[in-house]
Design a protein around this motif. Structure first.
Motif, PDB file in Angstrom:
ATOM      1  N   LEU A   1       0.831  -1.205   0.000  1.00 55.63           N
ATOM      2  CA  LEU A   1       0.000   0.000   0.000  1.00 55.63           C
ATOM      3  C   LEU A   1       0.864   1.254   0.000  1.00 55.63           C
ATOM      4  CD1 LEU A   1      -2.674   1.518   0.252  1.00 55.63           C
ATOM      5  CD2 LEU A   1      -2.563   1.162   2.735  1.00 55.63           C
ATOM      6  N   VAL A   2       1.861   1.277   0.860  1.00 56.24           N
ATOM      7  CA  VAL A   2       2.753   2.440   0.918  1.00 56.24           C
ATOM      8  C   VAL A   2       3.497   2.605  -0.404  1.00 56.24           C
ATOM      9  CG1 VAL A   2       4.793   3.395   2.053  1.00 56.24           C
ATOM     10  CG2 VAL A   2       2.996   2.312   3.423  1.00 56.24           C
ATOM     11  N   GLU A   3       3.842   1.486  -1.021  1.00 54.14           N
ATOM     12  CA  GLU A   3       4.586   1.517  -2.283  1.00 54.14           C
ATOM     13  C   GLU A   3       3.790   2.169  -3.407  1.00 54.14           C
ATOM     14  OE1 GLU A   3       6.327  -1.731  -5.528  1.00 54.14           O
ATOM     15  OE2 GLU A   3       5.939  -2.350  -3.460  1.00 54.14           O
ATOM     16  N   ILE A   4       2.485   1.930  -3.434  1.00 48.16           N
ATOM     17  CA  ILE A   4       1.675   2.452  -4.547  1.00 48.16           C
ATOM     18  C   ILE A   4       1.034   3.801  -4.232  1.00 48.16           C
ATOM     19  CG2 ILE A   4       1.168   0.109  -5.318  1.00 48.16           C
ATOM     20  CD1 ILE A   4      -1.659   0.442  -4.205  1.00 48.16           C
ATOM     21  N   THR A   5       1.254   4.309  -3.026  1.00 50.12           N
ATOM     22  CA  THR A   5       0.590   5.554  -2.626  1.00 50.12           C
ATOM     23  C   THR A   5       1.016   6.745  -3.477  1.00 50.12           C
ATOM     24  OG1 THR A   5       0.222   4.840  -0.342  1.00 50.12           O
ATOM     25  CG2 THR A   5       0.298   7.209  -0.741  1.00 50.12           C
ATOM     26  N   ASP A   6       2.309   6.864  -3.778  1.00 49.04           N
ATOM     27  CA  ASP A   6       2.767   7.995  -4.595  1.00 49.04           C
ATOM     28  C   ASP A   6       2.108   7.984  -5.971  1.00 49.04           C
ATOM     29  OD1 ASP A   6       4.351   9.060  -2.640  1.00 49.04           O
ATOM     30  OD2 ASP A   6       6.231   8.221  -3.391  1.00 49.04           O
ATOM     31  N   GLY A   7       2.007   6.802  -6.560  1.00 47.76           N
ATOM     32  CA  GLY A   7       1.355   6.701  -7.866  1.00 47.76           C
ATOM     33  C   GLY A   7      -0.112   7.085  -7.788  1.00 47.76           C
ATOM     34  N   ALA A   8      -0.761   6.698  -6.689  1.00 51.88           N
ATOM     35  CA  ALA A   8      -2.167   7.055  -6.504  1.00 51.88           C
ATOM     36  C   ALA A   8      -2.325   8.567  -6.367  1.00 51.88           C
ATOM     37  CB  ALA A   8      -2.731   6.350  -5.274  1.00 51.88           C
ATOM     38  N   LEU A   9      -1.413   9.192  -5.636  1.00 51.40           N
ATOM     39  CA  LEU A   9      -1.470  10.649  -5.482  1.00 51.40           C
ATOM     40  C   LEU A   9      -1.272  11.348  -6.824  1.00 51.40           C
ATOM     41  CD1 LEU A   9       0.465  11.269  -2.143  1.00 51.40           C
ATOM     42  CD2 LEU A   9      -1.935  11.795  -2.603  1.00 51.40           C
ATOM     43  N   ASP A  10      -0.352  10.843  -7.626  1.00 50.05           N
ATOM     44  CA  ASP A  10      -0.143  11.418  -8.962  1.00 50.05           C
ATOM     45  C   ASP A  10      -1.417  11.293  -9.799  1.00 50.05           C
ATOM     46  OD1 ASP A  10       2.451  12.113  -8.399  1.00 50.05           O
ATOM     47  OD2 ASP A  10       3.337  10.323  -9.319  1.00 50.05           O
ATOM     48  N   ALA A  11      -2.060  10.140  -9.704  1.00 49.21           N
ATOM     49  CA  ALA A  11      -3.298   9.920 -10.458  1.00 49.21           C
ATOM     50  C   ALA A  11      -4.393  10.873  -9.992  1.00 49.21           C
ATOM     51  CB  ALA A  11      -3.754   8.469 -10.295  1.00 49.21           C
ATOM     52  N   LEU A  12      -4.502  11.054  -8.686  1.00 47.69           N
ATOM     53  CA  LEU A  12      -5.516  11.958  -8.141  1.00 47.69           C
ATOM     54  C   LEU A  12      -5.220  13.409  -8.511  1.00 47.69           C
ATOM     55  CD1 LEU A  12      -5.895  10.273  -4.643  1.00 47.69           C
ATOM     56  CD2 LEU A  12      -7.588  10.272  -6.484  1.00 47.69           C
ATOM     57  N   ASN A  13      -3.948  13.762  -8.574  1.00 42.35           N
ATOM     58  CA  ASN A  13      -3.571  15.113  -9.019  1.00 42.35           C
ATOM     59  C   ASN A  13      -3.981  15.334 -10.470  1.00 42.35           C
ATOM     60  OD1 ASN A  13      -2.427  16.032  -6.629  1.00 42.35           O
ATOM     61  ND2 ASN A  13      -0.397  15.241  -7.124  1.00 42.35           N
TER      62      ASN A  13
END
Length: 230
Positions: free
Chosen positions: A133-145
């Motif tokens: 979960l922590v590993e994919i969080t940055d990618g999720a934030l980029d997607a949400l941005n």
């Protein structure tokens, strides 16, 4: 990643209290709703981390945040149905295009759900799930941005369209006002020529002149307002 050791489940202890749940969608604008998703995603990760350390309060809070996040995501993805073709296609492409962010956000939600399920069962596999979960969080934030930017552009486009429509209405009002002024002027001339018999006609002409002046003032205010909102 640092390990987060499991402990006996507890509703107390020194863990920070869950944050107050975010407000439901209500009349929130789309761009604000999209921006709130970023905040919720970070909140969910923190709550999930604390849930894996044995906090029932944070487990419950994380599930509540996930439910709100999922509900809002569904609303945002459904937005194209309520837009014109061009704008709807832009949002659809943002989520479902070849480089769309939809799959990334879906994977993030699924990983949060999986981690919470393992935490609730106190499974030894929860550390692995949390690390993922922590590993994919940055990618999720980029997607949400990316999604937030798309809705921001959508809002600006709708605002520009509205301002153009307002400018057209103001132009029509000003045209009518000019024509009314001509009528008022002609009426005043005719009243003056009629002398004593034209007094009542002159009163009407003066009232009409006053109305056209008020229309001019309101038109200028509308033009100024439209200019400030560009």
């Amino acid at each position: 990643m640092a390990a987060y050791p499991l402990s006996a489940r507890s509703s107390h202890g020194n863990l920070p209290a869950p944050t107050t749940p975010a407000p439901r969608d209500g009349e929130m604008s789309l761009v604000n709703l999209a921006a709130r998703q970023r905040m919720l995603s970070q909140r969910m990760v923190l709550q999930t981390v604390l849930a894996t350390r044995g906090s029932d309060l944070h487990l419950k809070a994380a599930r509540s945040s996930l439910a709100l996040f999922s509900e809002s995501h569904a609303r945002l993805v459904d937005t194209p149905r309520h837009l014109d073709v061009a704008m709807g296609e832009r949002i659809r492409t943002t989520y479902q295009g070849s480089a769309g962010v939809g799959p990334t956000i879906d994977a993030f939600m699924q990983q949060v759900e999986r981690t919470l399920e393992l935490a609730e069962r106190q499974s030894p596999r929860v550390e692995e799930a949390l690390a993922r979960l922590v590993e994919i969080t940055d990618g999720a934030l980029d997607a949400l941005n990316t999604a937030t930017t798309a809705f921001d552009q959508l809002g600006k486009a709708k605002s520009e369209t509205l301002m153009k429509e307002l400018a057209g209405i103001v132009a029509s009002i000003q045209t009518v006002a000019r024509e009314a002024k001509v009528v008022s002027f002609n009426a005043q001339v005719m009243a003056a020529r009629a002398g004593q018999h034209g007094r009542e006609f002159a009163v009407v002409a003066n009232v009409l002149s006053g109305i056209t002046n008020e229309i001019d003032g309101l038109s200028l205010q509308a033009v100024s307002l439209a200019g400030r909102n560009r």
